[in-house]
Design a protein around this motif. Structure first.
Motif, mmCIF file in Angstrom:
data_model
loop_
_atom_site.group_PDB
_atom_site.id
_atom_site.type_symbol
_atom_site.label_atom_id
_atom_site.label_comp_id
_atom_site.label_asym_id
_atom_site.label_seq_id
_atom_site.Cartn_x
_atom_site.Cartn_y
_atom_site.Cartn_z
ATOM 1 N N GLU A 158 -30.253 -26.261 -47.357
ATOM 2 C CA GLU A 158 -28.746 -25.980 -47.692
ATOM 3 C C GLU A 158 -27.967 -26.727 -48.704
ATOM 4 N N PHE A 159 -27.004 -26.135 -49.383
ATOM 5 C CA PHE A 159 -26.404 -26.804 -50.349
ATOM 6 C C PHE A 159 -24.796 -26.078 -50.272
ATOM 7 N N MET A 160 -23.482 -26.863 -50.465
ATOM 8 C CA MET A 160 -22.512 -26.234 -50.402
ATOM 9 C C MET A 160 -21.644 -26.662 -51.635
ATOM 10 N N GLY A 161 -20.861 -25.906 -52.201
ATOM 11 C CA GLY A 161 -19.879 -26.266 -53.420
ATOM 12 C C GLY A 161 -18.558 -25.773 -53.102
ATOM 13 N N LEU A 162 -17.502 -26.153 -53.692
ATOM 14 C CA LEU A 162 -16.054 -25.535 -53.568
ATOM 15 C C LEU A 162 -15.564 -25.607 -54.702
ATOM 16 N N HIS A 163 -15.042 -24.417 -55.184
ATOM 17 C CA HIS A 163 -14.109 -24.484 -56.558
ATOM 18 C C HIS A 163 -12.756 -24.927 -56.166
ATOM 19 N N SER A 189 -32.023 -33.201 -53.797
ATOM 20 C CA SER A 189 -30.879 -32.334 -54.785
ATOM 21 C C SER A 189 -29.614 -32.097 -54.293
ATOM 22 N N GLU A 190 -28.836 -31.919 -55.431
ATOM 23 C CA GLU A 190 -27.437 -31.778 -54.975
ATOM 24 C C GLU A 190 -27.020 -30.561 -55.869
ATOM 25 N N GLU A 198 -27.825 -34.248 -40.885
ATOM 26 C CA GLU A 198 -27.207 -33.528 -42.245
ATOM 27 C C GLU A 198 -28.334 -33.122 -43.091
ATOM 28 N N PRO A 199 -28.042 -31.776 -43.685
ATOM 29 C CA PRO A 199 -29.119 -31.400 -44.668
ATOM 30 C C PRO A 199 -29.556 -32.532 -45.758
ATOM 31 N N ARG A 200 -30.712 -32.721 -46.050
ATOM 32 C CA ARG A 200 -31.292 -33.173 -46.949
ATOM 33 C C ARG A 200 -32.684 -32.751 -47.689
ATOM 34 N N CYS A 201 -32.456 -32.207 -48.836
ATOM 35 C CA CYS A 201 -33.457 -31.155 -49.294
ATOM 36 C C CYS A 201 -33.641 -31.423 -50.848
ATOM 37 N N ILE A 202 -34.786 -30.661 -51.323
ATOM 38 C CA ILE A 202 -35.069 -30.742 -52.787
ATOM 39 C C ILE A 202 -35.405 -29.490 -53.123
#
Length: 976
Positions: free
Chosen positions: A43-48, A87-88, A909-913
């Motif tokens: 899972e990844f999250m971003g915010l404009h 990854s981020e 917490e998510p930690r993924c690649i």
């Protein structure tokens, strides 16, 4: 404090994207959030920063990049980059398309986006009909490559179209076999195949209806257009320049007027029969309110009927360039309130059970309960019961499986239980990043309601047309609001579960691995104890089923305790070792022996003047309206009778004056009426003094310091604490002798603030263990040699008393010092992240300002304070639930829990690649310095890195990183 992950379904989703290359899905929301999902745990999250609605999401082909279009017409480039071994998601660039000075906004209002397979440019269709070309990643407009509507018109015969035919670009599609050709679809029905090399139109196609969307067939020999009138058309693309005629025009649900088909797929298969999949197209008159996607494959046809508006959908099919056929495997549908995945490989096209993005709010959440460290046996039995409920789901593996989850396995099994408005309790696996539904329990079968639990909404008649089939779990409508679950208590050692509801119902259940049919025993608890002068004005109790009731495998009720009056149950406690359950309402509390199925005692806490507590949540407004209506009727009757008494002799001015005086007197009388005045003027803080806020079982010293005994403690809204001594017979005589109770203490706090927590500390100042915890060797036996202490937490202060004398020993005045009130309190065990040998118990406190405070035990010293929830977010504060080991959950929307951790040791917490091939093209690295500058200025969003930690911690970690120090040094030398 680390806010680690968001569980559940994104609130107000607005856009959907999918990358067959990365096998990742992206969801955008109206608040400007963007979330990427792959394999479970990825899972990844971003915010404009703008917080504008995300309108479109497009992944760059064969890249770890995506572009978002917002409703302010801005474009944003996001990249997945590796940092610190994971990854981020990072925002790289932003761009707004600008027209020449004086041009209208429509000239550059983006309506369609096409990322070209060259990975070098984006084609942007606009409302004006012009198509702009921007370079990636710099977002520089290549003006010499703009495709203007005038240029298109020059290459299309005049007799076939007018100037308005090239207004508003509805769709842009690249030719699947020839990247130098793109298909341009205009809103009024004109479709043009454009040659990018020679800058000319090679073919044009004239649709008679307003265009909605386009789709290329895999071999590029045909494409499909779908239209506003509910039709779709096949068009051939010939090698010569002859004017193409449509091969076939179909209105699938005609001949009557139909809704628009907004999106369509034509998927080829090895057996020759294509899958035709489209959104909309239903007959307007009869089915215009349905949210449907139809799947047609040969003679099979199903219109999947969703319970909320469809935002977008995509098909997962073979993305290998060498593959001859599409061979679709799954359909992924983003609806407004849930994600639905349909297995297209299995007969009957069943739904796939999602491992994440659960629709938590399929019925509104009314309460939550967390249980840590579930024993393996209980865990397996719950999963077994849940698997029997999921037999109608597909067994296909989750098809969105991009990325790799590199987070460590959860150290323990945790359950989050949510109570819902429709009378259900859902059991969620809250051990890791993915909140996954294990089992659903329904209490409806115990009661008589309007809905038949055996009704199947999916049954279809053989000849029914259109062939609609309900899919999805979102169902916000409750058969009866009285079914709502208000309190839950699960004993993880015995498997006993108690749930309590809105109409005073308390159900005690036990876990059964098989279906069973049995009678549920009933008992009534009259909390008013037949006191005179009280009359309940609220809702009635739920009617129960007579005779045996059939229950599915899982938690099955064996006894129902009905509180009278049937008010909302406000507190609940279960002691599985003593086989007792305690419950409280706004009128009092009671104790029930669920082994002997006998009521032990009830205690009325209602104050004589507290009429509000007798009205119930559904009747307060109604009774106020009724009393006002009666008062105005009295006014009218009095006016009529006064006129009759006066007869016709008096003049009009005298009558008017008398009426005015009477109106004034009557209104004054209304203001002085005690019940109405109380309803209008009394705040919630002053009302419901008998409202039972907390119940607590403890084996402690209550009568004298030499003998300890079982006890029940209750705290009320008026600052009163009641303590009852219990006599529980030994196991061998447990069924022969009754449990006895006697009131031993009554404490009235001077400040009369509501009591929100009660806790007994043993001789080592350690909180008493849970029932059966010592018996399972999971806790030390409590120290019964030293003196015990009682901690009473009110909304305004913490107070420690000695036991058994109940003399005040220590207090902490929170409201007087901090100006805040306690909303939630629990004991949390904080373990050391460096050694397993050390841990400490503290109080975790949530205030009405949204702050979380950690307070030491037993000395009540404030350790630290963190801002966690916005103070304006009242529902978020009310929904917060703490875990035993310093984590917590609260609702950030009706469908999402935010997870946070106060512990250095327990962090989920998510930690993924996401691995991608190296990009060697010069076009992607030529502006390196510009990208580095943008990276410094951009906001970073990743759950798993130092940005989530405090500034000091981040600085310390960076300055101890040898690689970072070398980079800083080389940068400084370069600048010098």
């Amino acid at each position: 404090l680390s806010q680690t992950v968001e569980h559940g379904f994104p609130h107000q989703p607005s856009a959907l994207g999918y990358s067959p290359f990365l096998r990742l899905m992206a969801i955008g929301t109206r608040s400007g959030a963007i979330k990427l999902y792959g394999a479970p745990g990825v899972e990844f999250m971003g915010l404009h920063e703008e917080n504008n609605t995300v309108m479109q999401i497009h992944f760059i082909p064969d890249q770890c990049q995506l572009v978002t279009l917002l409703d302010d017409n801005s474009l944003h480039l996001w990249s997945l980059k590796q940092h610190g071994g994971a990854s981020e998601l990072r925002e790289e660039h932003r761009f707004t398309l600008k027209g020449p000075p004086g041009s209208p906004p429509s000239a550059t209002q983006i309506t369609a986006v096409l990322p070209h397979s060259s990975r070098e440019v984006l084609y942007l269709g606009t409302e004006s009909g012009n198509i702009f070309v921007v370079e990636l990643p710099s977002f520089q407009v290549l003006e010499d490559r703009t495709i203007t509507s005038e240029a298109v018109l020059q290459r299309v015969p005049e007799d076939n179209c007018s100037r308005r035919s090239c207004e508003l670009v509805e769709a842009l599609r690249e030719h699947p076999k020839n990247p130098d050709q793109i298909l341009i679809g205009y809103s009024r029905g004109l479709i043009v195949l454009w040659d990018l090399q020679n800058n000319k139109a090679t073919h044009h196609f004239l649709g008679s209806q307003q265009l909605e969307n386009l789709y290329w067939q895999r071999d590029g020999s045909k494409f499909i257009s779908c239209h506003y009138d509910g039709s779709y058309t096949q068009w051939p693309v010939s090698s010569d320049n002859r004017q193409p005629e449509p091969l076939e025009n179909t209105v699938p649900y005609g001949p009557f007027p139909c809704k628009a088909i907004s999106k369509i797929y034509w998927q080829t298969t090895k057996n020759g029969l294509p899958y035709i999949i489209f959104q909309g197209g239903m007959p307007r008159a009869s089915y215009g309110d349905r949210h449907s996607i139809s799947v047609i494959h040969g003679s099979q046809q199903t219109a999947f009927d969703f319970t909320s508006r469809v935002i977008d959908f995509f098909i997962i099919f073979s993305s290998e360039p060498t593959a001859e056929f599409d061979d679709p495997s799954a359909m992924v549908v983003l609806a407004e309130e849930e994600l639905v995945v349909i297995d297209l490989k299995t007969a009957g096209w069943p739904a796939v059970h999602p491992p994440y993005l659960a629709s938590l709010h399929c019925s509104a959440i009314t309460c939550s309960h967390h249980v840590s460290n579930i024993p393996l046996k209980l865990w397996e039995r719950i999963i077994s019961a849940g698997s029997k409920q999921n037999i109608h789901y597909s067994s296909m593996p989750w098809p969105i499986d991009g990325g790799t989850n590199i987070a460590p396995d959860p150290p323990q099994r945790d359950l989050l239980l949510t109570g819902h408005e429709d009378g259900t309790v859902r059991f969620w696996d809250a051990s890791g990043v993915c909140l996954h539904l294990l089992y659903k329990l329904s209490t409806v079968r115990v009661f008589l309601t309007d809905a038949d639990p055996n009704d199947n909404m999916n049954t279809l008649g053989e000849d029914e047309w259109p062939p609609l089939r309900k899919v999805g779990t979102f169902d916000p409508y409750s058969d009866d609001p009285r079914l709502g679950i208000q309190k839950i208590y699960l004993c993880k050692y015995s498997g006993y579960l108690a749930v309590a509801g809105t109409a005073g119902q308390v159900l005690v259940m036990e876990l059964n691995d098989e279906d069973a049919e049995h009678v549920v025993d009933h008992a009534e608890a009259d909390l008013l104890q037949d006191q005179e002068g009280y009359r309940w004005k609220g809702h009635e109790k739920l009617k129960t089923r007579d005779g045996p009731v059939r229950f599915e495998a899982g938690f099955q009720p064996f006894v129902l305790v009905q509180c009278q009056p049937p008010a909302v149950v406000t507190s609940l406690a279960l002691h599985s070792e003593w086989k007792l359950v305690a419950f409280g309402t706004s009128h009092g509390f009671g104790l029930f022996d669920h082994q002997q199925k006998r009521l032990v005692f009830v205690k009325c806490t209602l104050h004589p003047s507290d009429q509000l507590a007798l009205e119930g949540p559904l009747s307060r407004v109604k009774s106020l309206k009724k009393s006002l209506r009666q008062s105005f009727r009295r006014i009218r009757r009095s006016r009529v009778s006064s006129r009759k008494r006066r007869g016709g002799g008096g003049n009009a001015s005298e009558v008017q004056e008398a009426n005015a005086k009477f109106d004034q007197d009557t209104l004054q009388e209304m203001e002085l009426a005690p019940v109405q005045r109380k309803i209008e003027a009394r705040s919630a803080e002053d009302s419901f003094t008998g409202f039972v806020r907390t119940l607590y079982f403890a084996d402690t010293f209550l009568r004298d310091s030499s003998r300890h005994c079982p006890s029940l403690w209750a705290g009320t809204n008026g600052g009163t604490v009641y303590a009852f001594c219990l006599r529980v017979p030994p196991a061998e005589r447990r069924m022969d002798e009754p449990v006895r109770a006697e009131q031993a203490k009554e404490i009235q706090l001077m400040h009369r603030a509501p009591v929100v927590g009660i806790l007994v500390l043993d001789g080592r100042s350690t909180p008493l263990p849970e029932p059966l915890e010592v018996a399972h060797d999971l806790s030390k036996s409590p120290d019964m040699q030293g003196s015990h202490q009682l901690l009473v937490v009110s909304e305004e202060q913490f107070k420690v008393f000695t036991l058994p004398k109940v003399s005040s020993k220590l207090k902490l005045k929170l409201t007087a010092l901090e100006g805040c009130r306690v909303r939630k309190v629990t004991v949390a065990n904080f373990g050391s992240c460096k050694t397993d040998d050390y841990s400490e118990n503290d109080l975790a406190v949530l205030t009405n300002l949204g702050d979380i405070q950690i307070i030491s035990l037993p000395f009540l010293k404030l350790q630290t304070r963190y801002p966690c929830i916005r103070k304006e977010d009242v529902s978020g504060i009310a929904s917060c639930v703490f875990t035993k080991y310093g984590q917590g959950f609260y609702l950030i929307s009706p469908s999402e829990f935010e997870r946070f951790s106060l512990s250095a040791k327990w962090l989920v917490e998510p930690r993924c690649i996401v691995d991608v091939p190296e990009v060697t093209s010069n076009n992607h690295v030529h502006n390196k310095s510009g990208m580095e500058n943008a990276a410094r200025k951009s906001r970073f969003f990743s759950y798993s890195f130092l940005e989530r930690k405090s500034g000091r911690l981040m600085e310390h970690a960076l300055l101890n990183d040898e690689k970072v120090l070398k980079e800083i040094q080389s940068t400084l030398e370069g600048d010098r």
